[in-house]
Design a protein around this motif. Structure first.
Motif, PDB file in Angstrom:
ATOM      1  N   ARG A 265       0.975  -1.045  -0.150  1.00 16.53           N
ATOM      2  CA  ARG A 265      -0.119  -0.014   0.098  1.00 16.53           C
ATOM      3  C   ARG A 265       0.939   1.218  -0.013  1.00 16.53           C
ATOM      4  N   LEU A 266       2.097   1.316   0.799  1.00 13.40           N
ATOM      5  CA  LEU A 266       2.901   2.397   0.739  1.00 13.40           C
ATOM      6  C   LEU A 266       3.437   2.723  -0.884  1.00 13.40           C
ATOM      7  N   LEU A 267       3.471   1.586  -1.533  1.00  8.11           N
ATOM      8  CA  LEU A 267       4.012   1.768  -2.767  1.00  8.11           C
ATOM      9  C   LEU A 267       3.003   2.019  -3.923  1.00  8.11           C
TER      10      LEU A 267
ATOM     11  N   HIS B 211      -1.296  -2.898 -16.650  1.00  3.23           N
ATOM     12  CA  HIS B 211      -0.721  -4.102 -15.869  1.00  3.23           C
ATOM     13  C   HIS B 211      -0.627  -3.796 -14.267  1.00  3.23           C
ATOM     14  N   TYR B 212      -0.828  -4.481 -13.598  1.00  2.00           N
ATOM     15  CA  TYR B 212      -0.533  -4.215 -12.005  1.00  2.00           C
ATOM     16  C   TYR B 212       0.804  -3.850 -11.628  1.00  2.00           C
ATOM     17  N   GLY B 213       1.021  -3.050 -10.885  1.00  4.64           N
ATOM     18  CA  GLY B 213       2.526  -2.493 -10.383  1.00  4.64           C
ATOM     19  C   GLY B 213       2.491  -1.681  -9.240  1.00  4.64           C
TER      20      GLY B 213
ATOM     21  N   SER C 298      13.538  -4.587  -3.223  1.00  2.68           N
ATOM     22  CA  SER C 298      13.888  -3.741  -4.682  1.00  2.68           C
ATOM     23  C   SER C 298      13.085  -2.665  -5.075  1.00  2.68           C
ATOM     24  N   ASN C 299      11.825  -3.013  -4.975  1.00  2.00           N
ATOM     25  CA  ASN C 299      10.631  -2.151  -5.529  1.00  2.00           C
ATOM     26  C   ASN C 299      10.786  -0.987  -4.206  1.00  2.00           C
TER      27      ASN C 299
ATOM     28  N   TYR D 295      -5.372  -7.118  -6.397  1.00  2.89           N
ATOM     29  CA  TYR D 295      -5.094  -5.731  -6.040  1.00  2.89           C
ATOM     30  C   TYR D 295      -6.561  -4.820  -6.268  1.00  2.89           C
ATOM     31  N   GLU D 296      -7.249  -5.246  -7.189  1.00  2.00           N
ATOM     32  CA  GLU D 296      -8.510  -4.469  -7.681  1.00  2.00           C
ATOM     33  C   GLU D 296      -9.260  -4.627  -6.207  1.00  2.00           C
TER      34      GLU D 296
END
Length: 708
Positions: free
Chosen positions: A377-379, A388-390, A418-419, A584-585
């Protein structure tokens, strides 16, 4: 009712008008279809007499009523019962042959538009293609439910069949749900040779993906070749040639470090390099004027409640850009973090708190009095501009903040870390909090251990158990286990830690069920579903999560009549369940626990979360396959969580999983009461076995010796 894997429960009408309940792998039988079933009758404890299908074959319906039901079965987009009735009324019993051989005739049906006619023709053709591919899969003993996915991926049955017959290993790359083993079964069915180049390439890539699932970021070249050779029975020499080929194609990366040839999937190679470089950048970019007003902050951290080591750790985050705080339960990690946050807030610094799971983030927020988010959620995870989801937060859109605290850092894997690093501002100070003695992350890498071993940051290990924590026999026992010592098992009302001996797995399972469903909820005045958690080292066996979950659901909700059966699993209203797939949706993630709040013909309602802030999500029957019962969960799945009461079965049937780290992790999940049921010999086995299985990562080396 059908499941994603092809298991179905159908109500069939026989030629004599009798109806029968049939169960088995029946995924390609549509409403209105006529079929011949081979199998046997059996008596189900709840549903009575049913026919268990071993094999079957279908044929198109021959009557007008059967054709209407077939077309209106939901398989053909744009055809409901009214439209199907009009089509059959116009075309008669030859409707299906006409759709197959003269599809343009459907445009002559009264009220049919050209657009709708084309949609029906396309849908009918795709279902015909699926049926043909399904027949091929069934003939060769392959999973029937994948035929639909294959046709959907390639757009037409002819293209799909061509890929299946000529390039089956392409399915691994292109179709979700088809792995190397399934593709290899297809390849054998169509006569592809053992040493076919595509087969060897696919085996080598599969070996790396399998290693990733085991937690590795790479494999040594010799290990890579040996694993693939064991999988496909081809010589090492031939596989080495194939390996050079896929390196040249860019699908695999070789890296030479300290006379060892390492083999990476490109994505994991880039992640490991990125983590090393971003951490080095953080450390090097620290300047005196960006040290969170270090001198003022240090003077604030003078609370007498802190030990000298806690004060040093609290000071360090204001003078260093990378700090690691570790220690076992009761050693004061939470207290130290709370003081760090309070000090930073006084200095008007922007503090960002996060953790890998929702439950861990909630505990962090409660202990500090500040908001905390999951890292996802922070990202700002979600659908991006490319569809696409990211993550919306990255190097071009950094998270605002000065001090970033990551709790339960032992659970953070390399991709997520990494993200996160990409989204940190260059001036950020990063505090990693965790216990490296707990089980490593489920995903690849061992971030916390590698950062500690690298020496790049400042590491503080808290070892003194505070007096309040020392009053808990759970805490003391966990520390003894961590050291490899057998804790004392006292039988008194003052203890919060018990060991009930039982060598027989069946008797132990019965005892665990009774403890979790009746005795402990009554003793502690807790809800059996939310207050007591069973943890097990394994899924299988008498004391594995699968059998325990089934028994606990039936025992705790025995009076519940509202039940949804999905494949072999039954969901009752009130069931405690866990989601196993990121969505995620709808804001539900792998590991989320909640309750079944309602069931209906087409699915169920999943109440996500155990608190008053829980939200509800509707799941279809197919989507229910992503739920599993959660009365008993694996120790790995329990990471980052704490429960009022934990029941832990430890049996010799769990031997393959019995390690000190697993035992320590399970014990530290209990807040008020821990009950271990099982074999003292199994306990001792776990105690003396330290999991030395090496995770292949080179992050420590890169942090020490590689410069950006």
């Amino acid at each position: 009712m059908k499941s994603e894997r092809g298991y179905a429960v159908l109500r069939l009408r026989l030629a004599n008008d009798e109806t029968v309940r049939a169960v088995g792998t029946l995924s390609e039988i549509a409403l209105g279809a006529e079929c011949e079933l081979i199998g046997h009758y059996r008596l189900h404890a709840e549903y009575g007499r049913e026919f268990h299908v071993d094999s079957f074959r279908t044929q198109a319906p021959a009557s007008e009523l059967g054709i209407v039901r077939f077309l209106a079965s939901g398989r053909f987009k744009g055809i409901g019962e009214k439209t199907a009735t009009r089509i059959v009324a116009h075309l008669g019993v030859g409707t299906l042959d006409i759709l197959r051989e003269q599809p343009d005739e459907i445009a002559k049906v009264p009220g049919m538009t050209a657009k709708r006619a084309k949609g029906i023709i396309d849908a009918f053709k795709q279902q015909e293609d699926v049926a043909k591919l399904g027949a091929f899969f069934r003939e060769h003993g392959l999973p029937l439910h994948l035929a639909d996915k294959v046709v959907s991926q390639f757009g037409s049955g002819s293209t799909a069949m061509d890929v299946v017959l000529s390039h089956p290993f392409q399915l691994v790359e292109d179709v979700a749900g088809i792995g190397f083993k399934t593709a290899d079964e297809i390849a054998r069915a169509v006569g592809i040779q053992e040493n076919d180049p595509d087969r060897m390439d696919a085996a080598l890539l599969h070996t790396l993906r399998e290693a990733q699932d085991e937690g590795h970021l790479y494999l040594p070249h010799a290990d890579w070749i040996a694993r693939a050779a064991k999988l496909v029975g081809v010589s090492h020499e031939d596989l080495a040639v194939s390996g050079a080929h896929i390196v040249a194609s860019g699908r695999v990366i070789f890296d030479q470090i300290e006379n060892e040839l390492l083999v990476y999937l490109p994505r994991l190679y880039r992640m490991e390099k990125n983590i090393a470089h971003r951490l080095q950048e953080l450390v090097r970019s620290m300047k005196r004027d960006s040290n969170l007003h270090a001198s003022e902050a240090v003077s604030e951290v003078q609370d007498d409640l802190l030990t000298p080591l806690q004060r040093q750790a609290a000071h360090a985050i204001f003078t260093h850009s990378l700090v690691v705080l570790t220690g076992g339960p009761g050693t004061g990690k939470t207290t130290t973090v709370r003081h760090v946050v309070a000090t930073a807030v006084k200095q008007m610094q922007r503090v960002v708190l996060c953790a890998p799971t929702g439950r861990a983030a909630k505990r962090l927020a409660e202990s500090t009095g500040q908001s905390a988010l999951t890292i996802h959620r922070l990202l700002e995870v979600g659908k991006q501009g490319n569809g696409h989801y990211g993550f919306a937060r990255d190097r071009s859109n950094r998270v605002e903040g000065d001090l970033f605290i990551v709790d339960e850092a032992s659970m953070v894997d390399a991709p997520l870390f990494s993200n996160l690093l990409d989204a940190l501002p260059d001036h950020a100070h990063l505090l990693l909090v965790g216990d490296p003695w707990q089980l490593p992350s489920v995903g690849p890498g061992q971030i916390l251990r590698d950062v500690i071993d690298s020496g790049l940051g400042v590491v503080y290990e808290l070892q003194l158990v505070f007096r309040q924590a020392a009053q808990s026999t759970i805490t003391l026992a966990a520390h003894e286990v961590r050291k490899g010592n057998r804790p004392a098992f006292e039988k008194s009302h003052d203890t919060d830690y018990y060991f009930i001996e039982e060598e027989d797995p069946q008797k132990a399972a019965a005892l665990v069920i009774d403890l979790a469903a009746r005795r402990l909820p009554d003793y502690l005045h807790l809800d059996a579903r939310s207050g007591v958690q069973v943890l097990s080292p394994m899924r299988k066996g008498y004391c594995g999560t699968e059998r325990l979950n089934e028994a606990l659901s039936e025992r705790i909700l025995s009076e519940t009549k509202r039940i949804l059966q999905v494949g072999p699993r039954m969901f009752r209203v009130g069931d405690k369940v866990m989601n196993t797939k990121n969505d995620y949706e709808r804001d539900i993630y792998n590991g989320d626990i909640g309750f079944v709040s309602d069931v209906h013909e087409d699915g169920l309602t999943f109440r996500v979360g155990l608190s008053t802030e829980a939200h509800e999500v509707m799941l279809t029957r197919t989507e229910c396959s992503q739920l599993t019962h959660a009365y008993a969960v694996s120790v790995h799945k329990s990471q980052g969580s704490e429960y009022p009461c934990v029941v832990l079965p430890l049996m010799r049937e769990h031997a393959v999983m019995l390690y000190r780290q697993l035992l320590y992790t399970a014990m530290t999940r209990a807040q008020s009461l821990l009950v271990i049921v099982g074999s003292p010999r199994a306990f001792d086995m776990a105690l003396r076995r330290v999991d030395t299985a090496k995770r292949y990562t080179r992050l420590t080396y890169r942090l020490r010796f590689e410069l950006p």
